[in-house]
Motif scaffolding. Sequence first.
Motif, PDB file in Angstrom:
ATOM      1  N   LYS A 287      41.874  37.489  32.620  1.00 43.74           N
ATOM      2  CA  LYS A 287      42.364  38.864  32.695  1.00 43.74           C
ATOM      3  C   LYS A 287      43.760  39.007  32.115  1.00 43.74           C
ATOM      4  O   LYS A 287      44.151  40.066  31.646  1.00 43.74           O
TER       5      LYS A 287
ATOM      6  N   ASP B  39      35.460  39.065  35.510  1.00 43.43           N
ATOM      7  CA  ASP B  39      36.121  39.377  36.774  1.00 43.43           C
ATOM      8  C   ASP B  39      35.100  40.146  37.617  1.00 43.43           C
ATOM      9  O   ASP B  39      34.468  41.091  37.118  1.00 43.43           O
ATOM     10  N   SER B  40      34.896  39.754  38.879  1.00 42.33           N
ATOM     11  CA  SER B  40      33.743  40.282  39.629  1.00 42.33           C
ATOM     12  C   SER B  40      33.768  41.804  39.730  1.00 42.33           C
ATOM     13  O   SER B  40      32.721  42.455  39.626  1.00 42.33           O
ATOM     14  N   GLU B  41      34.960  42.389  39.899  1.00 47.07           N
ATOM     15  CA  GLU B  41      35.068  43.847  40.029  1.00 47.07           C
ATOM     16  C   GLU B  41      34.636  44.534  38.735  1.00 47.07           C
ATOM     17  O   GLU B  41      33.895  45.516  38.748  1.00 47.07           O
TER      18      GLU B  41
ATOM     19  N   ASN C  38      46.893  40.238  41.894  1.00 47.93           N
ATOM     20  CA  ASN C  38      45.588  40.132  41.242  1.00 47.93           C
ATOM     21  C   ASN C  38      44.952  41.507  41.086  1.00 47.93           C
ATOM     22  O   ASN C  38      44.433  41.850  40.028  1.00 47.93           O
ATOM     23  N   LYS C  39      45.026  42.327  42.140  1.00 47.78           N
ATOM     24  CA  LYS C  39      44.422  43.661  42.044  1.00 47.78           C
ATOM     25  C   LYS C  39      45.201  44.520  41.055  1.00 47.78           C
ATOM     26  O   LYS C  39      44.631  45.329  40.324  1.00 47.78           O
TER      27      LYS C  39
ATOM     28  N   GLU D 180      44.148  43.674  37.763  1.00 53.07           N
ATOM     29  CA  GLU D 180      42.792  44.205  37.560  1.00 53.07           C
ATOM     30  C   GLU D 180      42.788  45.709  37.289  1.00 53.07           C
ATOM     31  O   GLU D 180      41.888  46.213  36.610  1.00 53.07           O
TER      32      GLU D 180
END
Length: 392
Positions: free
Chosen positions: A125, A150-152, A222-223, A226
Amino acid sequence: MRHIAVLGATGSIGSSALDVIARHPDRLRASVLAAGRQVDALVTLCVRHAPQHAVIADPALFASLRDGLADAGLRTQAHAGDEALQQLVAGDACDTVVAAIVGAAGLPSTLAAARAGKRLLLANKESLVLAGELLTAIARDAGATIIPIDSEHNAIFQCLPSTRELNGTHAGLRRILLTASGGPFRGHAREQLLEVTPAQAIAHPKWSMGPKISVDSATLMNKGLEVIEAHHLFGLPGDRIDVLVHPQSLVHSLVEFVDGSMLAQLGLPDMRTALAVGLAWPERVESGVAGLDLLAQGRLDFEPPDPDAFPCLRLAYAALDAGGTAPAILNAANEIAVSAFLQGQVGFLSIPALVEDALAALPPVPATSLDVLRDADARARRHTSSSLSRHP
Ligand code: NAD
Ligand code: MG
């Protein structure tokens, strides 16, 4: 047959990717394996997967990789250094690239894969945060397909219809909701975070990941990364990308359309699902991940993130808003701060403080070229390294 380069093969994502690949010898083959410095682990993977090429990033380790492969009786060719990696990624040895190097170090090979029009399974990312506009433009021009790992973002990719409007935005999409586990310190007040240790920070409650992203999950950076990643992948501004804390980590993200409909993707927290989606898309193949037993799980909870204890999320939104080189500065300062935290040089709360310091000290300029971004990245690393002593 899909020929796959796994970059960051010895890491957490790399080993999940190789696990899925090994389940489908009839359609998937690992042809290039690359790692940073772990020669022995790389040779062991070569014994198991017999790729055509193996690459170690550190040129000083070339001889030991070459000798290790020869001693194991393998025909895998040894290479070293970033140049060699970029050439292999762009060449005929692979049609698909799993970009799973950690940090900005993954940018050159990710760009090389995009430029060569490969199917790009993007876990790294940081390369989108650092150079999102450039990377997505290069991929578009070269006809490369980016599938977010990235899972999201993989969840959102699965929820969105495959048709995209010409400007890269999705018709009828109102907003994206990224879910966050909340990390190991969910529910902690700011004061409780003063003394937390690296060991506590990397003990993630739901996901097993490398150390850097585990600390990023604990700070909520991390968020934040993202949110910026989602902006580049799905073409929405920051104010249409929301974050929801969801401690069970079963709903991987949601999309909301203008008609009020919401779609979510659910599954056990195991990255092999996202990797299988990327490797087989638009088909579906087994990943080794069991189905989700909702009755056994019982409930799904959602709560807002705590902006006071976890300021990194706000800093990332601010960097996205500021634009230009600001996200690159945010990312570089964070990499230095996280590495200093992991080495016991600074405390946990110094991570957001150091990132905020870098963003304030280095005003963003328009990101007109890769050189401008690289310069911002280098300046932020220097600035943050020299600020460490002021942030105990
Ligand atoms: P990790 O630390 O487990 O593995 C990193 C890999 O990168 C290793 O193979 C290492 O050898 C390699 N590497 C490091 N520096 C390198 C360099 N200079 N050149 C070449 N290779 C180098 O990390 P990870 O958890 O697998 O994460 C990898 C990437 O995927 C990160 O960008 C992370 O944010 C992203 N990601 C990871 C997860 C996860 O579940 N682990 C989930 C979403 C996104
Ligand atoms: Mg994620």
